[in-house]
Design a protein around this motif. Structure first.
Motif, PDB file in Angstrom:
ATOM      1  N   ASN A 492       0.826  -1.212   0.000  1.00 54.73           N
ATOM      2  CA  ASN A 492       0.000   0.000   0.000  1.00 54.73           C
ATOM      3  C   ASN A 492       0.858   1.259   0.000  1.00 54.73           C
ATOM      4  OD1 ASN A 492      -2.390  -1.481   0.027  1.00 54.73           O
ATOM      5  ND2 ASN A 492      -2.438  -1.577   2.257  1.00 54.73           N
ATOM      6  N   LEU A 493       1.889   1.275   0.855  1.00 51.47           N
ATOM      7  CA  LEU A 493       2.777   2.439   0.917  1.00 51.47           C
ATOM      8  C   LEU A 493       3.525   2.636  -0.405  1.00 51.47           C
ATOM      9  CD1 LEU A 493       4.418   2.264   4.470  1.00 51.47           C
ATOM     10  CD2 LEU A 493       3.092   4.154   3.540  1.00 51.47           C
ATOM     11  N   ALA A 494       4.080   1.545  -0.945  1.00 47.32           N
ATOM     12  CA  ALA A 494       4.868   1.642  -2.173  1.00 47.32           C
ATOM     13  C   ALA A 494       4.003   2.068  -3.355  1.00 47.32           C
ATOM     14  CB  ALA A 494       5.538   0.304  -2.467  1.00 47.32           C
ATOM     15  N   ALA A 495       2.778   1.563  -3.429  1.00 47.58           N
ATOM     16  CA  ALA A 495       1.887   1.940  -4.527  1.00 47.58           C
ATOM     17  C   ALA A 495       1.559   3.423  -4.478  1.00 47.58           C
ATOM     18  CB  ALA A 495       0.610   1.109  -4.475  1.00 47.58           C
ATOM     19  N   GLU A 496       1.395   3.970  -3.270  1.00 46.44           N
ATOM     20  CA  GLU A 496       1.103   5.386  -3.137  1.00 46.44           C
ATOM     21  C   GLU A 496       2.296   6.237  -3.575  1.00 46.44           C
ATOM     22  OE1 GLU A 496      -1.040   8.827  -2.351  1.00 46.44           O
ATOM     23  OE2 GLU A 496      -1.655   6.740  -2.608  1.00 46.44           O
ATOM     24  N   VAL A 497       3.503   5.809  -3.198  1.00 46.80           N
ATOM     25  CA  VAL A 497       4.704   6.533  -3.638  1.00 46.80           C
ATOM     26  C   VAL A 497       4.816   6.486  -5.159  1.00 46.80           C
ATOM     27  CG1 VAL A 497       7.220   6.570  -3.561  1.00 46.80           C
ATOM     28  CG2 VAL A 497       5.925   6.125  -1.471  1.00 46.80           C
ATOM     29  N   ASN A 609      21.475  -4.335  -6.835  1.00 43.92           N
ATOM     30  CA  ASN A 609      20.821  -3.104  -6.415  1.00 43.92           C
ATOM     31  C   ASN A 609      19.657  -2.811  -7.361  1.00 43.92           C
ATOM     32  OD1 ASN A 609      22.499  -2.583  -4.213  1.00 43.92           O
ATOM     33  ND2 ASN A 609      23.977  -1.447  -5.461  1.00 43.92           N
ATOM     34  N   PRO A 610      18.687  -2.027  -6.927  1.00 41.99           N
ATOM     35  CA  PRO A 610      17.516  -1.746  -7.782  1.00 41.99           C
ATOM     36  C   PRO A 610      17.920  -1.189  -9.137  1.00 41.99           C
ATOM     37  CG  PRO A 610      17.113  -0.986  -5.550  1.00 41.99           C
ATOM     38  CD  PRO A 610      18.554  -1.412  -5.598  1.00 41.99           C
ATOM     39  N   GLN A 611      17.254  -1.708 -10.170  1.00 35.29           N
ATOM     40  CA  GLN A 611      17.516  -1.278 -11.544  1.00 35.29           C
ATOM     41  C   GLN A 611      16.418  -0.359 -12.076  1.00 35.29           C
ATOM     42  OE1 GLN A 611      20.493  -2.622 -13.139  1.00 35.29           O
ATOM     43  NE2 GLN A 611      20.758  -3.098 -10.968  1.00 35.29           N
ATOM     44  N   THR A 612      15.274  -0.365 -11.436  1.00 34.24           N
ATOM     45  CA  THR A 612      14.145   0.454 -11.880  1.00 34.24           C
ATOM     46  C   THR A 612      13.647   1.300 -10.734  1.00 34.24           C
ATOM     47  OG1 THR A 612      12.461  -1.201 -11.305  1.00 34.24           O
ATOM     48  CG2 THR A 612      13.475  -1.374 -13.493  1.00 34.24           C
ATOM     49  N   ALA A 613      12.858   2.307 -11.072  1.00 29.90           N
ATOM     50  CA  ALA A 613      12.284   3.166 -10.034  1.00 29.90           C
ATOM     51  C   ALA A 613      11.381   2.361  -9.104  1.00 29.90           C
ATOM     52  CB  ALA A 613      11.503   4.302 -10.695  1.00 29.90           C
ATOM     53  N   GLU A 614      10.640   1.408  -9.661  1.00 29.48           N
ATOM     54  CA  GLU A 614       9.728   0.615  -8.833  1.00 29.48           C
ATOM     55  C   GLU A 614      10.493  -0.238  -7.825  1.00 29.48           C
ATOM     56  OE1 GLU A 614       7.777   2.007 -12.383  1.00 29.48           O
ATOM     57  OE2 GLU A 614       9.597   0.814 -12.150  1.00 29.48           O
ATOM     58  N   GLN A 615      11.591  -0.811  -8.235  1.00 26.58           N
ATOM     59  CA  GLN A 615      12.398  -1.616  -7.305  1.00 26.58           C
ATOM     60  C   GLN A 615      12.994  -0.747  -6.204  1.00 26.58           C
ATOM     61  OE1 GLN A 615      15.233  -3.602  -9.827  1.00 26.58           O
ATOM     62  NE2 GLN A 615      13.660  -4.747 -10.951  1.00 26.58           N
ATOM     63  N   ALA A 616      13.425   0.473  -6.541  1.00 22.23           N
ATOM     64  CA  ALA A 616      13.961   1.382  -5.529  1.00 22.23           C
ATOM     65  C   ALA A 616      12.873   1.799  -4.544  1.00 22.23           C
ATOM     66  CB  ALA A 616      14.566   2.609  -6.208  1.00 22.23           C
ATOM     67  N   GLU A 658      21.995   2.783  -9.547  1.00 19.25           N
ATOM     68  CA  GLU A 658      21.738   2.077 -10.809  1.00 19.25           C
ATOM     69  C   GLU A 658      20.298   2.189 -11.276  1.00 19.25           C
ATOM     70  OE1 GLU A 658      23.304  -1.926 -10.862  1.00 19.25           O
ATOM     71  OE2 GLU A 658      24.688  -1.441  -9.229  1.00 19.25           O
ATOM     72  N   CYS A 659      19.493   3.009 -10.600  1.00 23.26           N
ATOM     73  CA  CYS A 659      18.085   3.134 -10.982  1.00 23.26           C
ATOM     74  C   CYS A 659      17.788   4.588 -11.364  1.00 23.26           C
ATOM     75  CB  CYS A 659      17.171   2.693  -9.844  1.00 23.26           C
ATOM     76  SG  CYS A 659      17.276   3.739  -8.386  1.00 23.26           S
ATOM     77  N   PRO A 660      16.807   4.814 -12.221  1.00 26.18           N
ATOM     78  CA  PRO A 660      16.474   6.170 -12.687  1.00 26.18           C
ATOM     79  C   PRO A 660      15.591   6.910 -11.694  1.00 26.18           C
ATOM     80  CG  PRO A 660      15.087   4.590 -13.794  1.00 26.18           C
ATOM     81  CD  PRO A 660      16.012   3.785 -12.922  1.00 26.18           C
ATOM     82  N   LEU A 661      16.100   7.147 -10.495  1.00 31.45           N
ATOM     83  CA  LEU A 661      15.345   7.825  -9.454  1.00 31.45           C
ATOM     84  C   LEU A 661      16.005   9.169  -9.191  1.00 31.45           C
ATOM     85  CD1 LEU A 661      12.840   6.757  -7.966  1.00 31.45           C
ATOM     86  CD2 LEU A 661      14.288   6.322  -5.988  1.00 31.45           C
ATOM     87  N   THR A 662      15.228  10.243  -9.171  1.00 34.04           N
ATOM     88  CA  THR A 662      15.764  11.585  -8.963  1.00 34.04           C
ATOM     89  C   THR A 662      15.646  11.979  -7.493  1.00 34.04           C
ATOM     90  OG1 THR A 662      13.647  12.675  -9.385  1.00 34.04           O
ATOM     91  CG2 THR A 662      15.047  12.197 -11.300  1.00 34.04           C
ATOM     92  N   PHE A 663      16.359  13.048  -7.127  1.00 32.84           N
ATOM     93  CA  PHE A 663      16.238  13.570  -5.763  1.00 32.84           C
ATOM     94  C   PHE A 663      14.818  14.059  -5.491  1.00 32.84           C
ATOM     95  CE2 PHE A 663      20.905  14.077  -6.281  1.00 32.84           C
ATOM     96  CZ  PHE A 663      21.294  13.332  -5.171  1.00 32.84           C
ATOM     97  N   GLN A 664      14.184  14.581  -6.521  1.00 35.41           N
ATOM     98  CA  GLN A 664      12.798  15.010  -6.367  1.00 35.41           C
ATOM     99  C   GLN A 664      11.905  13.812  -6.043  1.00 35.41           C
ATOM    100  OE1 GLN A 664      11.301  17.753  -6.175  1.00 35.41           O
ATOM    101  NE2 GLN A 664       9.142  17.277  -6.541  1.00 35.41           N
ATOM    102  N   ASP A 665      12.129  12.688  -6.718  1.00 35.17           N
ATOM    103  CA  ASP A 665      11.356  11.480  -6.427  1.00 35.17           C
ATOM    104  C   ASP A 665      11.576  11.030  -4.984  1.00 35.17           C
ATOM    105  OD1 ASP A 665      10.484  11.470  -9.041  1.00 35.17           O
ATOM    106  OD2 ASP A 665      12.051  10.108  -9.727  1.00 35.17           O
ATOM    107  N   ILE A 666      12.809  11.079  -4.532  1.00 37.08           N
ATOM    108  CA  ILE A 666      13.121  10.655  -3.155  1.00 37.08           C
ATOM    109  C   ILE A 666      12.456  11.590  -2.151  1.00 37.08           C
ATOM    110  CG2 ILE A 666      14.993  10.353  -1.495  1.00 37.08           C
ATOM    111  CD1 ILE A 666      16.758   9.447  -3.803  1.00 37.08           C
ATOM    112  N   ARG A 667      12.462  12.889  -2.441  1.00 37.88           N
ATOM    113  CA  ARG A 667      11.818  13.834  -1.523  1.00 37.88           C
ATOM    114  C   ARG A 667      10.314  13.563  -1.425  1.00 37.88           C
ATOM    115  NH1 ARG A 667       8.754  17.985  -1.484  1.00 37.88           N
ATOM    116  NH2 ARG A 667       8.542  17.986  -3.747  1.00 37.88           N
TER     117      ARG A 667
END
Length: 732
Positions: A492-497, A609-616, A658-667
């Motif tokens: 539930n948490l991951a789907a919302e993110v 390590n995660p390769q995709t945004a979803e895995q991260a 190794e994943c396409p995740l930005t600092f904005q996504d992490i925030r």
């Protein structure tokens, strides 16, 4: 940076492979194009000429229309006289046979008058000419009134109605029996029909030569248009004569292209057209979807779809079987959207439609209508999770295509009911669009086959896998109930993110449900499944405990293989801890023997390590949710500090490199964690206790109820001795 466009430097092998595929696809498409068919301008009689002034580039004749040529041929064929050769041997042979047959009858009493009568009349009918029934039917079919009968160098014209057949010749022989004083019955007994045979032989060579001379005398054209002559200018009404000139120009153009040089130029133009379209699609993938280029199955599917539709279109056009509007072109963006993404779906659809349009005479309406249908199909399938969505998409796409094509016809001045056949709307095209919409429903079984063949995973499959009644998830809830609850919370948490940052929410939701299935092998060694006060790790050293904890990843991968889970789900299992440390046991081992170095390899997960945004997202959510359970006090500050510490620690450890995740996504992910955890672990209000002697019947029942509630919660905190004013405390 786009999460589909990771900064991977292209290798010479990948560039060579792209070049080979592009050239091969170009060759196949150009080779399949209908020969001699060029894309012409769209024009209709009675409508204004919408293009610039048309000037003849060279001299060409103005050909007569097919109807006019047919009328002239029918007119000239009235003078057609087929040739028949008269065979004199037939008459002599048959008369001699009659004499031989009646020689014995003469001695038996047959009067010589009968023999003389028959002899004269046989010569008479043979001299008129006897034609076979088949040849007479041929003359009647060709509406011939005269024929030419020749013997040697002499010929004569005879009317067809004056020719005799075997039947009429026999009747002619018997016709004058009464006037000659002979018995008709006795003549009939002589079987005279045995001596009557056709003596006129159809001469096909001479007849065809005469037919060719007559048709050749007709001129196929009515005039000549000279080079530099203005045919029509913009805004002028296209008359029948002008239309005839334009059609003559295209016929002359095809004749010009029949020579080797023109054919080469035509093929070169087609090859350049196809190559440029395919290069645009390839360039798009290199610039914006570089991740897809490393997926061989995905590229094979995309290339197959882009090539297949033009081949089907060219086949229909070259064989004039059905209209191209009956083909469900919108199925391509649906399939690409489900297995890839929206932008790639539109780009592939646009490229395919342009490749198909090269074989059509009226490409504008086709390109515009199919592009609109493809866009509507993409819009209506943002996430395919139910079969009914495809049915709704089929209806919406069909309605959009019909309305858009109707708008084009209205723009061209067509009317619903009034007007002539040229300005009236052709309703047959809408029937074909409806059939195309019905065929669009076959996208669902086709996607199922493609999913199995190319090992893709659609949203429908992910929804089916997320059903908690599936055997593997049901086993997880029975064997490791704590892990099962943890997995649900994480999903539930991951789907919302994922929803907040634009990632694939259904994919990460399903992956989260299965990420810890490996814990079923040793459920008691994980905190969430332990009975209170019982921890089997107390009897093990830290390295052994770490080994058991780490093993749940490989155990989960084995279970995923045995249950044939899709590869994308298996990847969540192998990457949800990445190449991180089991920090609790690693730090504990260091603290126990500070003077002895501890091998970190014994406490490190072997996964990628995660390769995709979803895995991260799953890695962050898993760590945050598990750590949140260990908080002693759930306050806004403690939850915020926990989230910051966990996520920043993973970031510092390089787990997201190794994943396409930005600092904005992490925030954004941190904010979602904080908000959701504060909601999940919100502070309960404390019920106040009454002072002595202040209890009444009503308040006593309330106190009893509150005590029962605290008891069910397992609360061991004593109630305060005095009443506390809680009216200013926030209610969560």
């Amino acid at each position: 940076m786009s999460r589909y466009n990771r900064s991977i430097a292209p290798t010479w092998r990948s560039i060579l492979a792209q070049c080979v595929v592009t050239v091969a696809a170009t060759f196949v498409i150009v080779w399949s194009l209908p020969r001699g068919s060029q894309s012409a301008l769209s024009f209709d009689e009675g409508r204004p000429w919408p293009y610039s002034q048309f000037i003849a580039p060279y001299d060409f004749p103005v050909f007569k229309s097919a109807e006019q040529l047919q009328r002239e041929q029918d007119s000239v064929m009235a003078y057609y006289e087929p040739y028949f050769a008269i065979n004199t041997d037939v008459a002599a042979t048959q008369v001699a046979r009659f004499h031989d047959a009646t020689r014995g009858l003469a001695s038996g009493g047959l009067s010589p008058a009968y023999r003389t009568y028959v002899d004269e009349h046989l010569h008479a009918v043979y001299s008129r000419g006897i034609i076979s029934t088949r040849d007479l039917q041929m003359l009647e079919h060709d509406s011939c009134t005269m024929v030419r009968i020749y013997r040697g160098t002499e010929s004569m014209r005879r009317m067809v109605r004056g020719l005799l057949t075997e039947k009429t010749a026999y009747e002619q022989v018997l016709a004058e029996a009464d006037s000659a004083g002979l018995s008709l019955q006795q003549l009939q007994q002589l079987n005279l029909n045995h001596y009557i045979q056709p003596n006129l032989v159809y001469d096909e060579a001479k007849s065809d030569e005469q037919r060719s001379d007559l048709i050749g005398s007709l001129s196929p054209s009515t005039g000549v248009v000279y080079a530099g002559q203005s045919v029509i200018d913009r805004g002028e009404i296209l008359t029948r004569h002008t239309l005839q000139i334009l059609e003559s120009y295209y016929r002359a153009q095809e004749a010009h292209s029949s020579n080797f040089k023109e054919k080469n130029l035509l093929t070169l133009g087609q090859a350049l057209y196809v190559l440029i379209v395919l290069l645009c699609l390839t360039l798009y993938l290199n610039l914006f979807r570089r991740d897809y280029l490393g997926n061989l199955r995905g590229m094979t599917l995309l290339a197959g779809l882009v090539v297949t539709y033009p081949l089907v279109t060219y086949f229909l056009v070259s064989h004039t079987l059905l209209t191209v509007y009956i083909v469900p072109y919108a199925m391509l963006p649906i399939i690409v959207r489900v297995f890839m993404d929206s932008r790639t779906a539109f780009m592939a659809h646009a490229a395919t439609i342009m490749l198909c349009a090269i074989a059509l005479r009226y490409p504008y309406e086709f390109i515009a209508t199919q592009c609109v249908a493809g866009l509507v199909a993409i819009y209506s399938l943002r996430e395919l999770s139910e079969r009914s969505q495809l049915f709704k998409t089929s209806i919406v796409v069909t309605a959009a295509a019909i309305l858009f094509y109707l708008s084009i016809e209205l723009l061209h001045g067509h009317t619903f009911l009034g007007g002539d056949s040229l300005t009236r709307i052709d309703w047959s095209i809408y029937k074909h669009l409806i059939i195309s919409g019905i065929l669009l429903l076959f996208a669902y079984p086709l996607m199922f086959l493609l999913e199995r063949a190319f090992q893709f995973t659609s949203n429908v499959t992910l929804v089916e896998l997320s059903n908690l009644n599936r055997e593997l998830l049901r086993r997880l809830s029975e064997v490791a109930p704590g892990t099962f609850q943890h997995s649900i919370q994480v999903s539930n948490l991951a789907a919302e993110v994922a929803r907040k940052i634009g990632a694939k929410s259904q994919l990460v939701r399903t992956g989260a449900l299965y990420h810890d299935i490996g814990k079923m092998k040793n459920p008691a060694f994980f905190t969430e499944n332990q009975m209170r006060g019982v921890n089997p790790h107390d009897k093990l050293d830290y390295a052994e405990s770490a080994r058991i904890i780490i093993a749940h990843v490989s155990d989960g991968e084995q279970m995923a293989d045995s249950y044939r889970l899709p590869t994308v789900i298996r990847d969540f299992i192998s990457t949800h801890h990445g190449h991180g440390l089991v920090k609790y046991f690693y730090i504990s081992a260091q603290n126990k023997t500070p003077d002895v170095p501890v091998d970190p390899a014994l406490f490190t997960y072997p996964g990628r390590n995660p390769q995709t945004a979803e895995q991260a997202i799953l890695m962050m959510t898993d760590a945050v949710e598990a750590s949140a359970r260990s908080l002693k006090e759930y306050t806004e500050q403690s939850i915020s500090e926990l989230v910051e510490r966990i996520v920043d620690g993973q970031l510092a450890d390089g787990l997201f490199t190794e994943c396409p995740l930005t600092f904005q996504d992490i925030r954004v992910a941190k904010e979602v964690f904080k908000d959701k955890l504060k909601t999940i672990y919100h502070t309960r209000i404390s019920y106040p206790s009454l002072q002595k002697g202040a209890a009444t019947a009503g308040t006593a029942s309330v106190a009893a109820a509150s005590g029962a509630t605290d008891a069910t919660r397992g609360s061991t905190t004593a109630a305060p001795a005095d009443i506390k004013d809680t009216s200013t405390e926030p209610r969560h």
